[in-house]
Design a protein around this motif. Structure first.
Motif, PDB file in Angstrom:
ATOM      1  N   TYR A  11       0.839  -1.203   0.000  1.00 25.07           N
ATOM      2  CA  TYR A  11       0.000   0.000   0.000  1.00 25.07           C
ATOM      3  C   TYR A  11       0.874   1.254   0.000  1.00 25.07           C
TER       4      TYR A  11
ATOM      5  N   TYR B  18       1.636  -1.790   6.759  1.00 30.04           N
ATOM      6  CA  TYR B  18       0.999  -3.013   6.266  1.00 30.04           C
ATOM      7  C   TYR B  18       1.598  -4.221   6.965  1.00 30.04           C
TER       8      TYR B  18
ATOM      9  N   ALA C 120      -5.397  -2.326  -3.024  1.00 26.02           N
ATOM     10  CA  ALA C 120      -4.419  -1.223  -2.952  1.00 26.02           C
ATOM     11  C   ALA C 120      -4.906   0.003  -3.719  1.00 26.02           C
TER      12      ALA C 120
ATOM     13  N   LEU D 192      -7.999   1.499  -1.373  1.00 20.65           N
ATOM     14  CA  LEU D 192      -7.727   2.082  -0.054  1.00 20.65           C
ATOM     15  C   LEU D 192      -7.687   3.613  -0.078  1.00 20.65           C
TER      16      LEU D 192
END
Lengths: 257, 158
Positions: free
Chosen positions: A2, A17, A172, A175
Protein backbone atom coordinates in the motif's frame (compact mmCIF):
# COMPACT_ATOMS: atom_id res chain seq x y z
CA UNK A 1 1.82 -3.18 -1.02
CA UNK A 2 0.00 0.00 0.00
CA UNK A 3 1.35 3.40 -1.02
CA UNK A 4 0.77 6.45 1.10
CA UNK A 5 -2.22 8.52 -0.03
CA UNK A 6 -1.58 11.52 -2.25
CA UNK A 7 -5.05 13.06 -2.36
CA UNK A 8 -5.68 13.35 1.36
CA UNK A 9 -4.53 15.94 3.89
CA UNK A 10 -3.42 13.52 6.58
CA UNK A 11 -5.41 10.26 6.31
CA UNK A 12 -3.12 7.47 5.12
CA UNK A 13 0.03 9.55 4.79
CA UNK A 14 1.60 6.78 6.80
CA UNK A 15 0.42 3.23 6.12
CA UNK A 16 1.75 0.26 8.05
CA UNK A 17 1.00 -3.01 6.27
CA UNK A 18 1.16 -6.25 8.22
CA UNK A 19 0.49 -9.46 6.25
CA UNK A 20 -1.00 -10.96 9.38
CA UNK A 21 -1.62 -9.64 12.89
CA UNK A 22 -3.67 -10.22 16.01
CA UNK A 23 -5.73 -7.04 15.78
CA UNK A 24 -4.97 -3.84 13.89
CA UNK A 25 -6.59 -1.86 16.71
CA UNK A 26 -4.25 -3.40 19.29
CA UNK A 27 -1.17 -2.73 17.14
CA UNK A 28 -2.29 0.84 16.43
CA UNK A 29 -2.98 1.48 20.13
CA UNK A 30 0.44 0.19 21.09
CA UNK A 31 2.23 2.26 18.43
CA UNK A 32 0.33 5.46 19.11
CA UNK A 33 0.97 5.14 22.83
CA UNK A 34 4.68 4.92 22.12
CA UNK A 35 4.41 8.07 20.03
CA UNK A 36 5.14 6.20 16.79
CA UNK A 37 1.94 7.06 14.91
CA UNK A 38 0.58 10.47 14.00
CA UNK A 39 -2.95 11.66 13.23
CA UNK A 40 -4.31 9.82 10.19
CA UNK A 41 -1.89 6.88 10.25
CA UNK A 42 -3.28 3.56 9.04
CA UNK A 43 -2.52 -0.02 10.09
CA UNK A 44 -3.81 -2.56 7.56
CA UNK A 45 -3.59 -6.33 7.45
CA UNK A 46 -4.50 -9.24 5.18
CA UNK A 47 -5.37 -11.48 8.05
CA UNK A 48 -6.52 -10.60 11.52
CA UNK A 49 -6.44 -13.48 13.96
CA UNK A 50 -8.05 -11.83 16.96
CA UNK A 51 -10.39 -9.26 15.45
CA UNK A 52 -13.15 -7.95 17.60
CA UNK A 53 -16.67 -6.85 17.13
CA UNK A 54 -18.59 -5.45 20.02
CA UNK A 55 -16.79 -6.39 23.22
CA UNK A 56 -16.11 -10.07 22.76
CA UNK A 57 -17.94 -10.84 19.52
CA UNK A 58 -15.43 -11.76 16.86
CA UNK A 59 -15.22 -10.51 13.32
CA UNK A 60 -13.89 -13.17 10.97
CA UNK A 61 -12.66 -12.34 7.53
CA UNK A 62 -11.02 -14.27 4.69
CA UNK A 63 -7.35 -13.62 4.14
CA UNK A 64 -6.49 -10.77 1.80
CA UNK A 65 -10.02 -10.32 0.43
CA UNK A 66 -11.42 -7.55 2.58
CA UNK A 67 -10.43 -4.35 4.27
CA UNK A 68 -9.26 -4.88 7.82
CA UNK A 69 -7.67 -1.69 9.01
CA UNK A 70 -7.35 0.86 11.78
CA UNK A 71 -7.02 4.60 11.46
CA UNK A 72 -5.38 6.64 14.22
CA UNK A 73 -7.13 9.94 14.93
CA UNK A 74 -6.70 12.69 17.49
CA UNK A 75 -10.14 14.33 17.68
CA UNK A 76 -9.19 16.62 20.54
CA UNK A 77 -11.81 19.12 19.29
CA UNK A 78 -14.65 16.83 20.41
CA UNK A 79 -15.97 17.09 23.94
CA UNK A 80 -16.86 13.95 25.82
CA UNK A 81 -20.57 14.47 25.13
CA UNK A 82 -19.89 14.70 21.38
CA UNK A 83 -18.11 11.38 21.04
CA UNK A 84 -20.89 9.78 19.08
CA UNK A 85 -20.17 12.23 16.24
CA UNK A 86 -16.93 10.38 15.57
CA UNK A 87 -18.86 7.16 15.20
CA UNK A 88 -21.36 8.87 12.90
CA UNK A 89 -18.65 10.43 10.72
CA UNK A 90 -16.83 7.16 10.18
CA UNK A 91 -20.02 5.30 9.31
CA UNK A 92 -21.01 8.08 6.92
CA UNK A 93 -17.56 8.11 5.29
CA UNK A 94 -17.73 4.37 4.61
CA UNK A 95 -21.26 4.79 3.24
CA UNK A 96 -20.10 7.50 0.87
CA UNK A 97 -17.26 5.30 -0.36
CA UNK A 98 -19.63 2.39 -1.05
CA UNK A 99 -22.10 4.72 -2.77
CA UNK A 100 -19.72 4.96 -5.75
CA UNK A 101 -20.47 1.33 -6.54
CA UNK A 102 -23.87 0.33 -5.15
CA UNK A 103 -27.16 1.78 -4.01
CA UNK A 104 -29.32 0.92 -1.00
CA UNK A 105 -26.51 1.37 1.49
CA UNK A 106 -27.70 1.83 5.04
CA UNK A 107 -26.12 2.59 8.36
CA UNK A 108 -27.49 0.20 10.93
CA UNK A 109 -27.46 1.99 14.22
CA UNK A 110 -25.07 2.67 15.72
CA UNK A 111 -22.39 2.12 13.06
CA UNK A 112 -22.68 -1.05 11.00
CA UNK A 113 -22.85 -0.82 7.22
CA UNK A 114 -25.55 -2.66 5.32
CA UNK A 115 -26.43 -3.13 1.69
CA UNK A 116 -30.17 -3.76 1.68
CA UNK A 117 -30.61 -6.09 4.66
CA UNK A 118 -27.13 -7.61 4.57
CA UNK A 119 -24.13 -6.53 6.59
CA UNK A 120 -21.10 -5.43 4.58
CA UNK A 121 -18.99 -3.78 7.26
CA UNK A 122 -18.55 -2.68 10.84
CA UNK A 123 -16.69 -0.15 12.93
CA UNK A 124 -15.09 -0.47 16.35
CA UNK A 125 -13.70 2.69 17.90
CA UNK A 126 -11.38 2.71 20.88
CA UNK A 127 -10.61 6.02 22.57
CA UNK A 128 -7.95 6.71 25.13
CA UNK A 129 -9.29 9.26 27.59
CA UNK A 130 -7.32 11.45 29.93
CA UNK A 131 -9.92 13.06 32.13
CA UNK A 132 -12.54 14.27 29.68
CA UNK A 133 -10.11 14.79 26.83
CA UNK A 134 -9.53 12.23 24.04
CA UNK A 135 -5.81 11.55 23.91
CA UNK A 136 -6.26 9.48 20.76
CA UNK A 137 -8.81 7.36 18.92
CA UNK A 138 -8.22 4.14 17.07
CA UNK A 139 -10.92 3.53 14.48
CA UNK A 140 -11.12 -0.12 13.46
CA UNK A 141 -12.91 -0.81 10.18
CA UNK A 142 -13.89 -4.14 8.70
CA UNK A 143 -15.37 -3.99 5.20
CA UNK A 144 -16.19 -6.98 3.01
CA UNK A 145 -14.85 -6.35 -0.48
CA UNK A 146 -13.94 -9.45 -2.50
CA UNK A 147 -15.11 -12.29 -0.28
CA UNK A 148 -17.70 -14.43 -2.08
CA UNK A 149 -18.16 -17.34 0.29
CA UNK A 150 -19.75 -16.58 3.63
CA UNK A 151 -20.77 -20.14 4.49
CA UNK A 152 -18.81 -19.79 7.75
CA UNK A 153 -21.15 -17.04 8.94
CA UNK A 154 -24.03 -18.73 10.77
CA UNK A 155 -26.64 -16.03 10.17
CA UNK A 156 -25.81 -15.76 6.47
CA UNK A 157 -26.87 -12.14 6.74
CA UNK A 158 -23.70 -10.77 5.17
CA UNK A 159 -22.54 -9.62 1.78
CA UNK A 160 -19.55 -8.05 0.05
CA UNK A 161 -19.01 -5.41 -2.57
CA UNK A 162 -18.16 -8.19 -5.02
CA UNK A 163 -21.38 -10.09 -4.36
CA UNK A 164 -23.38 -6.90 -4.85
CA UNK A 165 -21.64 -5.65 -7.99
CA UNK A 166 -20.21 -8.76 -9.65
CA UNK A 167 -16.83 -7.05 -9.82
CA UNK A 168 -13.60 -7.79 -7.99
CA UNK A 169 -11.57 -4.96 -6.58
CA UNK A 170 -7.88 -4.21 -6.21
CA UNK A 171 -7.54 -3.37 -2.52
CA UNK A 172 -4.42 -1.22 -2.95
CA UNK A 173 -6.29 0.92 -5.48
CA UNK A 174 -9.38 1.15 -3.35
CA UNK A 175 -7.73 2.08 -0.05
CA UNK A 176 -6.96 5.72 -1.04
CA UNK A 177 -10.58 6.14 -2.19
CA UNK A 178 -11.94 4.84 1.10
CA UNK A 179 -9.55 7.01 3.13
CA UNK A 180 -10.43 10.08 1.07
CA UNK A 181 -14.14 9.65 1.81
CA UNK A 182 -13.45 9.09 5.51
CA UNK A 183 -11.31 12.20 5.63
CA UNK A 184 -13.91 14.36 3.86
CA UNK A 185 -16.49 13.71 6.59
CA UNK A 186 -13.92 13.97 9.36
CA UNK A 187 -12.78 17.38 8.08
CA UNK A 188 -16.39 18.59 8.15
CA UNK A 189 -16.56 17.53 11.77
CA UNK A 190 -13.28 19.26 12.55
CA UNK A 191 -14.53 22.42 10.86
CA UNK A 192 -17.51 22.48 13.22
CA UNK A 193 -20.08 21.32 10.66
CA UNK A 194 -21.31 18.60 12.97
CA UNK A 195 -24.98 19.30 12.34
CA UNK A 196 -24.59 18.37 8.65
CA UNK A 197 -22.95 15.10 9.72
CA UNK A 198 -25.87 14.36 12.05
CA UNK A 199 -28.43 15.12 9.36
CA UNK A 200 -26.77 12.92 6.73
CA UNK A 201 -26.21 10.09 9.18
CA UNK A 202 -29.92 10.15 9.97
CA UNK A 203 -30.89 10.15 6.28
CA UNK A 204 -29.07 6.87 5.78
CA UNK A 205 -30.24 5.08 8.92
CA UNK A 206 -31.55 1.61 8.27
CA UNK A 207 -35.22 1.47 9.18
CA UNK A 208 -35.73 5.23 9.43
CA UNK A 209 -39.42 6.07 9.32
CA UNK A 210 -40.41 2.42 8.84
CA UNK A 211 -42.63 0.42 11.14
CA UNK A 212 -40.54 -2.54 12.25
CA UNK A 213 -40.52 -5.01 15.09
CA UNK A 214 -37.81 -4.76 17.72
CA UNK A 215 -37.10 -6.82 20.80
CA UNK A 216 -37.16 -4.59 23.86
CA UNK A 217 -36.56 -6.20 27.23
CA UNK A 218 -37.42 -9.59 25.73
CA UNK A 219 -40.75 -8.40 24.28
CA UNK A 220 -41.50 -7.87 20.63
CA UNK A 221 -42.51 -4.28 20.11
CA UNK A 222 -43.49 -2.42 16.97
CA UNK A 223 -41.78 0.91 16.51
CA UNK A 224 -40.51 3.44 14.03
CA UNK A 225 -36.95 4.76 14.09
CA UNK A 226 -37.03 8.55 14.29
CA UNK A 227 -33.27 9.13 14.53
CA UNK A 228 -30.63 9.15 17.24
CA UNK A 229 -30.09 11.39 20.26
CA UNK A 230 -27.00 13.58 20.62
CA UNK A 231 -25.34 10.88 22.70
CA UNK A 232 -26.22 8.22 20.15
CA UNK A 233 -29.28 6.58 21.66
CA UNK A 234 -31.81 5.22 19.21
CA UNK A 235 -35.04 7.24 19.15
CA UNK A 236 -38.04 5.04 18.51
CA UNK A 237 -41.67 6.01 18.19
CA UNK A 238 -43.82 3.34 19.77
CA UNK A 239 -47.37 2.36 18.77
CA UNK A 240 -48.90 4.73 21.36
CA UNK A 241 -47.08 7.67 19.78
CA UNK A 242 -44.55 7.96 22.59
CA UNK A 243 -40.91 8.50 21.56
CA UNK A 244 -38.43 6.54 23.65
CA UNK A 245 -34.64 6.45 23.59
CA UNK A 246 -32.75 3.18 23.80
CA UNK A 247 -29.23 2.23 24.65
CA UNK A 248 -27.48 -0.43 22.60
CA UNK A 249 -28.15 -3.23 25.07
CA UNK A 250 -31.79 -2.33 25.58
CA UNK A 251 -33.04 -3.04 22.08
CA UNK A 252 -32.47 -5.85 19.60
CA UNK A 253 -33.07 -5.85 15.89
CA UNK A 254 -35.55 -8.46 14.61
CA UNK A 255 -35.29 -9.59 11.02
CA UNK A 256 -38.44 -10.39 9.07
CA UNK A 257 -37.36 -13.92 8.06
CA UNK B 1 -33.60 -2.08 89.86
CA UNK B 2 -33.50 -5.43 88.14
CA UNK B 3 -30.56 -6.79 86.12
CA UNK B 4 -32.70 -6.58 83.00
CA UNK B 5 -33.27 -2.90 83.52
CA UNK B 6 -29.59 -2.27 84.11
CA UNK B 7 -28.83 -4.13 80.88
CA UNK B 8 -31.31 -1.92 79.03
CA UNK B 9 -29.79 1.17 80.51
CA UNK B 10 -26.29 0.14 79.46
CA UNK B 11 -27.51 -0.59 75.94
CA UNK B 12 -29.11 2.83 75.81
CA UNK B 13 -25.92 4.51 76.93
CA UNK B 14 -23.88 2.44 74.45
CA UNK B 15 -25.92 3.86 71.61
CA UNK B 16 -26.02 7.38 72.96
CA UNK B 17 -22.49 8.41 72.18
CA UNK B 18 -22.01 9.75 75.68
CA UNK B 19 -18.64 9.04 77.24
CA UNK B 20 -19.71 8.85 80.79
CA UNK B 21 -23.09 8.58 82.53
CA UNK B 22 -23.86 8.87 86.18
CA UNK B 23 -27.33 7.98 87.42
CA UNK B 24 -28.40 8.25 91.00
CA UNK B 25 -31.75 7.30 92.46
CA UNK B 26 -32.90 6.64 95.96
CA UNK B 27 -32.22 2.97 95.42
CA UNK B 28 -28.97 2.96 93.52
CA UNK B 29 -26.08 4.83 92.09
CA UNK B 30 -24.81 3.73 88.69
CA UNK B 31 -21.76 5.03 86.88
CA UNK B 32 -21.05 3.90 83.32
CA UNK B 33 -17.83 4.95 81.65
CA UNK B 34 -16.69 4.06 78.15
CA UNK B 35 -13.65 1.86 77.84
CA UNK B 36 -10.82 4.36 78.03
CA UNK B 37 -8.18 2.32 76.17
CA UNK B 38 -9.26 2.88 72.56
CA UNK B 39 -9.42 6.65 72.83
CA UNK B 40 -6.12 6.95 70.95
CA UNK B 41 -7.76 5.22 68.03
CA UNK B 42 -10.49 7.83 67.91
CA UNK B 43 -9.79 8.92 64.32
CA UNK B 44 -11.35 5.78 62.88
CA UNK B 45 -8.95 5.65 59.95
CA UNK B 46 -6.53 3.00 61.09
CA UNK B 47 -9.12 0.51 62.28
CA UNK B 48 -10.52 -0.83 59.02
CA UNK B 49 -10.04 -4.48 59.85
CA UNK B 50 -9.85 -4.25 63.63
CA UNK B 51 -12.04 -6.39 65.87
CA UNK B 52 -15.44 -5.00 66.83
CA UNK B 53 -15.02 -2.41 69.53
CA UNK B 54 -16.09 -3.20 73.06
CA UNK B 55 -19.81 -2.63 73.41
CA UNK B 56 -19.54 0.49 75.44
CA UNK B 57 -17.03 2.05 73.08
CA UNK B 58 -19.47 2.12 70.19
CA UNK B 59 -19.27 5.39 68.30
CA UNK B 60 -22.32 7.60 68.09
CA UNK B 61 -24.09 5.52 65.50
CA UNK B 62 -27.85 5.13 65.78
CA UNK B 63 -27.75 1.44 64.90
CA UNK B 64 -26.43 -1.17 67.30
CA UNK B 65 -24.27 -2.87 64.63
CA UNK B 66 -20.82 -1.58 65.42
CA UNK B 67 -18.42 -3.39 63.05
CA UNK B 68 -20.00 -2.88 59.60
CA UNK B 69 -21.06 0.65 60.40
CA UNK B 70 -17.52 1.54 61.31
CA UNK B 71 -15.98 0.05 58.15
CA UNK B 72 -17.46 2.40 55.57
CA UNK B 73 -16.52 5.73 57.13
CA UNK B 74 -13.13 4.29 57.93
CA UNK B 75 -12.18 4.06 54.28
CA UNK B 76 -13.46 7.44 53.24
CA UNK B 77 -11.79 8.99 56.23
CA UNK B 78 -8.35 8.11 54.89
CA UNK B 79 -6.59 10.01 52.16
CA UNK B 80 -7.52 7.65 49.34
CA UNK B 81 -8.14 9.18 45.93
CA UNK B 82 -11.31 8.08 44.19
CA UNK B 83 -11.07 7.49 40.45
CA UNK B 84 -14.51 8.26 39.03
CA UNK B 85 -16.22 7.43 35.76
CA UNK B 86 -16.19 10.31 33.26
CA UNK B 87 -19.27 8.92 31.49
CA UNK B 88 -22.27 6.64 31.47
CA UNK B 89 -21.48 3.23 30.04
CA UNK B 90 -20.41 -0.32 30.74
CA UNK B 91 -17.32 -0.88 32.88
CA UNK B 92 -14.74 -3.41 31.73
CA UNK B 93 -11.50 -4.28 33.48
CA UNK B 94 -9.79 -5.53 30.29
CA UNK B 95 -9.70 -4.46 26.65
CA UNK B 96 -11.18 -7.79 25.57
CA UNK B 97 -12.45 -10.87 27.39
CA UNK B 98 -9.23 -12.81 26.70
CA UNK B 99 -6.92 -9.91 27.59
CA UNK B 100 -5.46 -9.55 31.09
CA UNK B 101 -7.12 -7.06 33.43
CA UNK B 102 -5.61 -3.60 33.13
CA UNK B 103 -5.03 -3.11 36.86
CA UNK B 104 -5.24 -5.27 39.98
CA UNK B 105 -5.43 -4.32 43.62
CA UNK B 106 -1.88 -3.53 44.73
CA UNK B 107 -0.75 -2.29 41.30
CA UNK B 108 1.02 1.03 41.11
CA UNK B 109 -0.45 3.47 38.61
CA UNK B 110 0.76 6.72 37.09
CA UNK B 111 -0.90 9.39 34.96
CA UNK B 112 -1.50 7.91 31.50
CA UNK B 113 -1.75 4.34 32.75
CA UNK B 114 -4.97 2.70 31.41
CA UNK B 115 -7.08 1.49 34.33
CA UNK B 116 -10.34 0.34 32.72
CA UNK B 117 -12.56 0.47 29.65
CA UNK B 118 -15.96 2.13 29.57
CA UNK B 119 -18.09 1.27 26.59
CA UNK B 120 -20.81 3.62 25.43
CA UNK B 121 -22.64 3.16 22.13
CA UNK B 122 -19.96 0.81 20.78
CA UNK B 123 -17.27 3.37 21.53
CA UNK B 124 -14.70 1.78 23.78
CA UNK B 125 -13.15 4.39 26.00
CA UNK B 126 -9.93 3.48 27.67
CA UNK B 127 -9.75 5.46 30.89
CA UNK B 128 -6.25 6.59 31.69
CA UNK B 129 -5.25 7.46 35.23
CA UNK B 130 -4.71 11.09 36.08
CA UNK B 131 -3.16 10.27 39.43
CA UNK B 132 -0.21 8.40 40.88
CA UNK B 133 -0.68 5.80 43.55
CA UNK B 134 -1.50 2.22 44.38
CA UNK B 135 -4.87 0.59 43.68
CA UNK B 136 -6.48 -0.26 47.01
CA UNK B 137 -9.90 -1.35 45.86
CA UNK B 138 -11.89 -1.94 42.67
CA UNK B 139 -15.38 -0.65 43.41
CA UNK B 140 -17.28 -1.94 40.35
CA UNK B 141 -17.83 -5.46 38.99
CA UNK B 142 -16.58 -6.22 35.49
CA UNK B 143 -19.13 -5.77 32.66
CA UNK B 144 -21.62 -3.80 34.76
CA UNK B 145 -23.18 -0.42 33.98
CA UNK B 146 -21.71 2.71 35.54
CA UNK B 147 -23.08 6.22 35.91
CA UNK B 148 -21.35 9.53 35.36
CA UNK B 149 -19.09 10.32 38.35
CA UNK B 150 -19.52 6.88 39.88
CA UNK B 151 -16.45 5.89 41.95
CA UNK B 152 -14.49 3.11 40.18
CA UNK B 153 -11.26 2.71 42.11
CA UNK B 154 -9.73 3.71 45.42
CA UNK B 155 -6.12 4.74 45.06
CA UNK B 156 -3.64 5.27 47.87
CA UNK B 157 -1.25 8.08 47.04
CA UNK B 158 2.42 7.09 47.21
Amino acid sequence: MYDSCTKTLFFGKKIVYLPTCHSTNDIATELVRNGKLADGAVIITDEQTGGRGQHGTSWLTSRGQNFTLSVVLMPTFLSLSEHFLLSQSIALGIRNYLADFVSNIWIKWPNDLYINDLKVGGVLIENALQGTRIAHSVVGIGLNINQADFSSVPSGRVTSLRLETGMTFHLAEQLPRLLLELEKVYLRLRAGRSESVRIEYRQHLLGLGQKRVYSIGGQLVEGTIMGVSLTGKLRLELANGEICEFDIKEIKWQWAD
Amino acid sequence: METKEIQKLIDFIAQSGLDEVNIETSELKIKVKRNATPTNAAPVAASVASAPAPVLAVPAAPTPAPAPAAAAPAESATNYITVKSPMIGTFYRASSPEAPTLVEVGDEIKPGKPVCIIEAMKLFNEIESEVSGRIVKVLVENATPVEFDQPLFLVEPI
